[in-house]
Write a protein that holds these residues in place. Sequence first.
Motif, PDB file in Angstrom:
ATOM      1  N   TYR A 169       9.115 -11.805  20.332  1.00 16.05           N
ATOM      2  CA  TYR A 169       8.364 -10.668  19.831  1.00 16.05           C
ATOM      3  C   TYR A 169       7.480 -11.096  18.801  1.00 16.05           C
ATOM      4  O   TYR A 169       6.417 -10.622  18.670  1.00 16.05           O
ATOM      5  CB  TYR A 169       9.346  -9.562  19.086  1.00 16.05           C
ATOM      6  CG  TYR A 169      10.249  -8.762  20.254  1.00 16.05           C
ATOM      7  CD1 TYR A 169       9.809  -8.914  21.755  1.00 16.05           C
ATOM      8  CD2 TYR A 169      11.282  -8.132  19.989  1.00 16.05           C
ATOM      9  CE1 TYR A 169      10.827  -8.229  22.630  1.00 16.05           C
ATOM     10  CE2 TYR A 169      12.082  -7.467  20.616  1.00 16.05           C
ATOM     11  CZ  TYR A 169      11.891  -7.509  21.980  1.00 16.05           C
ATOM     12  OH  TYR A 169      12.522  -6.729  22.854  1.00 16.05           O
ATOM     13  N   TYR A 170       7.995 -12.020  18.101  1.00 21.65           N
ATOM     14  CA  TYR A 170       7.087 -12.338  16.764  1.00 21.65           C
ATOM     15  C   TYR A 170       5.821 -13.201  17.322  1.00 21.65           C
ATOM     16  O   TYR A 170       4.538 -13.091  16.855  1.00 21.65           O
ATOM     17  CB  TYR A 170       7.667 -13.409  15.996  1.00 21.65           C
ATOM     18  CG  TYR A 170       9.001 -12.876  15.038  1.00 21.65           C
ATOM     19  CD1 TYR A 170       9.264 -11.628  15.046  1.00 21.65           C
ATOM     20  CD2 TYR A 170       9.817 -13.849  14.466  1.00 21.65           C
ATOM     21  CE1 TYR A 170      10.372 -11.188  14.309  1.00 21.65           C
ATOM     22  CE2 TYR A 170      11.076 -13.418  13.685  1.00 21.65           C
ATOM     23  CZ  TYR A 170      11.068 -12.044  13.764  1.00 21.65           C
ATOM     24  OH  TYR A 170      12.220 -11.717  13.071  1.00 21.65           O
ATOM     25  N   ALA A 171       6.163 -13.857  18.426  1.00 21.51           N
ATOM     26  CA  ALA A 171       4.956 -14.569  19.105  1.00 21.51           C
ATOM     27  C   ALA A 171       3.866 -13.830  19.516  1.00 21.51           C
ATOM     28  O   ALA A 171       2.637 -13.998  19.676  1.00 21.51           O
ATOM     29  CB  ALA A 171       5.727 -15.368  20.295  1.00 21.51           C
ATOM     30  N   LEU A 172       4.417 -12.724  20.335  1.00 22.58           N
ATOM     31  CA  LEU A 172       3.507 -11.886  20.802  1.00 22.58           C
ATOM     32  C   LEU A 172       2.581 -10.990  19.847  1.00 22.58           C
ATOM     33  O   LEU A 172       1.497 -10.966  20.089  1.00 22.58           O
ATOM     34  CB  LEU A 172       3.997 -10.758  22.057  1.00 22.58           C
ATOM     35  CG  LEU A 172       5.012 -11.389  23.214  1.00 22.58           C
ATOM     36  CD1 LEU A 172       5.458 -10.177  23.966  1.00 22.58           C
ATOM     37  CD2 LEU A 172       4.041 -12.368  23.984  1.00 22.58           C
ATOM     38  N   GLU A 173       3.183 -10.567  18.766  1.00 22.27           N
ATOM     39  CA  GLU A 173       2.445  -9.896  17.644  1.00 22.27           C
ATOM     40  C   GLU A 173       1.491 -11.105  17.219  1.00 22.27           C
ATOM     41  O   GLU A 173       0.132 -10.592  16.912  1.00 22.27           O
ATOM     42  CB  GLU A 173       3.470  -9.440  16.818  1.00 22.27           C
ATOM     43  CG  GLU A 173       4.475  -8.379  17.212  1.00 22.27           C
ATOM     44  CD  GLU A 173       5.142  -7.735  15.827  1.00 22.27           C
ATOM     45  OE1 GLU A 173       4.603  -7.846  14.712  1.00 22.27           O
ATOM     46  OE2 GLU A 173       5.980  -7.034  16.260  1.00 22.27           O
ATOM     47  N   ASP A 174       1.763 -12.113  16.831  1.00 26.12           N
ATOM     48  CA  ASP A 174       0.768 -13.051  16.187  1.00 26.12           C
ATOM     49  C   ASP A 174      -0.288 -13.556  17.168  1.00 26.12           C
ATOM     50  O   ASP A 174      -1.423 -13.474  16.794  1.00 26.12           O
ATOM     51  CB  ASP A 174       1.608 -14.418  15.879  1.00 26.12           C
ATOM     52  CG  ASP A 174       2.507 -14.215  14.563  1.00 26.12           C
ATOM     53  OD1 ASP A 174       2.181 -13.076  13.963  1.00 26.12           O
ATOM     54  OD2 ASP A 174       3.414 -15.142  14.495  1.00 26.12           O
ATOM     55  N   PHE A 175       0.076 -13.607  18.344  1.00 23.56           N
ATOM     56  CA  PHE A 175      -0.932 -13.835  19.419  1.00 23.56           C
ATOM     57  C   PHE A 175      -2.050 -12.868  19.534  1.00 23.56           C
ATOM     58  O   PHE A 175      -3.322 -13.239  19.457  1.00 23.56           O
ATOM     59  CB  PHE A 175      -0.324 -14.371  20.771  1.00 23.56           C
ATOM     60  CG  PHE A 175      -1.301 -14.801  21.736  1.00 23.56           C
ATOM     61  CD1 PHE A 175      -1.986 -15.865  21.944  1.00 23.56           C
ATOM     62  CD2 PHE A 175      -1.721 -13.787  22.798  1.00 23.56           C
ATOM     63  CE1 PHE A 175      -3.072 -15.994  22.767  1.00 23.56           C
ATOM     64  CE2 PHE A 175      -2.766 -13.964  23.813  1.00 23.56           C
ATOM     65  CZ  PHE A 175      -3.529 -15.279  23.785  1.00 23.56           C
ATOM     66  N   VAL A 176      -1.530 -11.616  19.723  1.00 23.08           N
ATOM     67  CA  VAL A 176      -2.384 -10.479  19.840  1.00 23.08           C
ATOM     68  C   VAL A 176      -3.329 -10.015  18.874  1.00 23.08           C
ATOM     69  O   VAL A 176      -4.415  -9.789  18.949  1.00 23.08           O
ATOM     70  CB  VAL A 176      -1.576  -9.235  20.556  1.00 23.08           C
ATOM     71  CG1 VAL A 176      -1.057  -8.739  19.627  1.00 23.08           C
ATOM     72  CG2 VAL A 176      -2.614  -8.174  21.290  1.00 23.08           C
ATOM     73  N   ALA A 177      -2.725 -10.197  17.619  1.00 23.59           N
ATOM     74  CA  ALA A 177      -3.373  -9.895  16.556  1.00 23.59           C
ATOM     75  C   ALA A 177      -4.609 -10.945  16.383  1.00 23.59           C
ATOM     76  O   ALA A 177      -5.640 -10.565  16.119  1.00 23.59           O
ATOM     77  CB  ALA A 177      -2.440  -9.872  15.333  1.00 23.59           C
ATOM     78  N   SER A 178      -4.319 -12.278  16.477  1.00 20.22           N
ATOM     79  CA  SER A 178      -5.372 -13.270  16.339  1.00 20.22           C
ATOM     80  C   SER A 178      -6.368 -13.120  17.352  1.00 20.22           C
ATOM     81  O   SER A 178      -7.673 -13.218  17.180  1.00 20.22           O
ATOM     82  CB  SER A 178      -4.805 -14.644  16.414  1.00 20.22           C
ATOM     83  OG  SER A 178      -5.505 -15.604  16.452  1.00 20.22           O
TER      84      SER A 178
END
Length: 388
Positions: A169-178
Amino acid sequence: MEQQQEMQKPVALIVGVTGMAGLSLAEALKGLTAPAGPWTVYGAARRPKPTTWFPSSILDRYITFDAVNLNDTKLHLSPISNQVTHIFWVAIQVRDTEEANVAVNSLMLSNVLNVLTSSPGSRLRHITIQTGTKHYMGPIFDSAHSGQLVPHDPPFMEDSPRLPFPNFYYALEDFVASYAASKGFTWSVHRSSIIIGASARSVYNALLTLAVYASICRHEGKPFRYPGTRYTWDHFCDMSDARVLAEQQIWAAAVSETAKNQAFNCTNGDVFTWKSLWKVLCEIFEVEFLPFNETETFDWVAEMKEKGSVWDAIVEENGLCKTKMEEITCFSALNMVLQFKFQHVCSMNKSREFGFFGYVDTLKSMGMWVEKLRYMKIIPPTTATGRR
C-alpha cells in the motif's frame, strides 16, 4: 461541436472490474445520476469476463489483459490511451511475502500508467487507488513480519505515521504521487476496511466466506458457530460497503477539487460487534443463533479445508454458478480478523471534513448483499426463498 462534446465526456477505466469494488464502481458510473456523467466505462481484468453472474450491460467494453506483462498491457490498452480520463485502480495480486506483493502490484500499476500516458493525446486527469487498513496494521498476512507487528491505536487516522515494515500500500501511494506530479494529473487514495459486496472474483471476500460457511453448516445440519474470540465477539469492528467505496472514489475523482492528492479512510460510518452481526447472519441464513462459548474452541479453517466436495454438492443441487470453494473464500484471512486483539475501527472525520458524507447501516446492508449473491446464483437460496 459534436466531436468537442464527445472529447469532454469522462471515460473511466476500472482495473479490477470483476471484484466487489470494481463491480460496484461500474454500476455507479453507469447509473443515471452518476456525478459528472454520462460516463463511458471500460472494465479490465486479468481473466475473461464471467459468462454467468457478471452484468455485462454495465460496461461499454470489457478488456482482458495481464498488467504484469508490459507487452500485453500495451497491446490491449494502447487503443484507448488517448480516451481514458479517469483510472479506478481496484486491482490486487497476492503473493507469499509482502516484498513480493510490493514488486508485483507496483509493476502492474507502473505498466498501466506508462501505457496510458505514453500517447501524445493522453487525457488522463485522475487516478484513484484503493488500499486498506493494512496501512495501519502492517503486513498481517506475511508470517515473516506478523509476529513483530504493533498496529496503530484505533480509531485509525489517515495521518498516522507509517509502520517500519514493507507494505505494498505504501509503495502504490508513493509511486502514484510521484508519477502524477511528473505527468500533471491528480490522484486520491481510498483505504477500505473489510469490504462487503457481491462478486465471485475477490481475493478477500468476507461475506461470501461466511455465506459458504453457513451454507455448509445448513447442508450438514451442523451448528453455525462463531469461530473467533471472546474479544472480537464483544468489541467493535467496521466494514466498507462496496457502494460507499464507489461513491467516495467518484466523489474524489470527479466532484471535489479539495479531495485531490489526498488519502481517505472509507468505511460505512458506523461500527458493530461480531455478536450483533452474528445474530443478523443467523436470521439471513436461517440457522440457529448460538451464544459464544469459550469452551467449544474449534479450528474452522482446518475443517473448511475438507469441505470442498460438500460445496460442490451444494452448487450442483442448487444449480449455482460453477465455483470451487477455495477460489471464492478466504477462511484463513477472515480467521485472522476474528482473532484481532484490538478494535478494528477507522476514523471518518477527515472524509467528512472534506465534504464526503456517504453512509450505510452495516447490519441492514447484509441482507441486501446476500440477496444479490443469491440472485447472481453464487450462493444457494434458503428454504424461505425456495429453489431457483
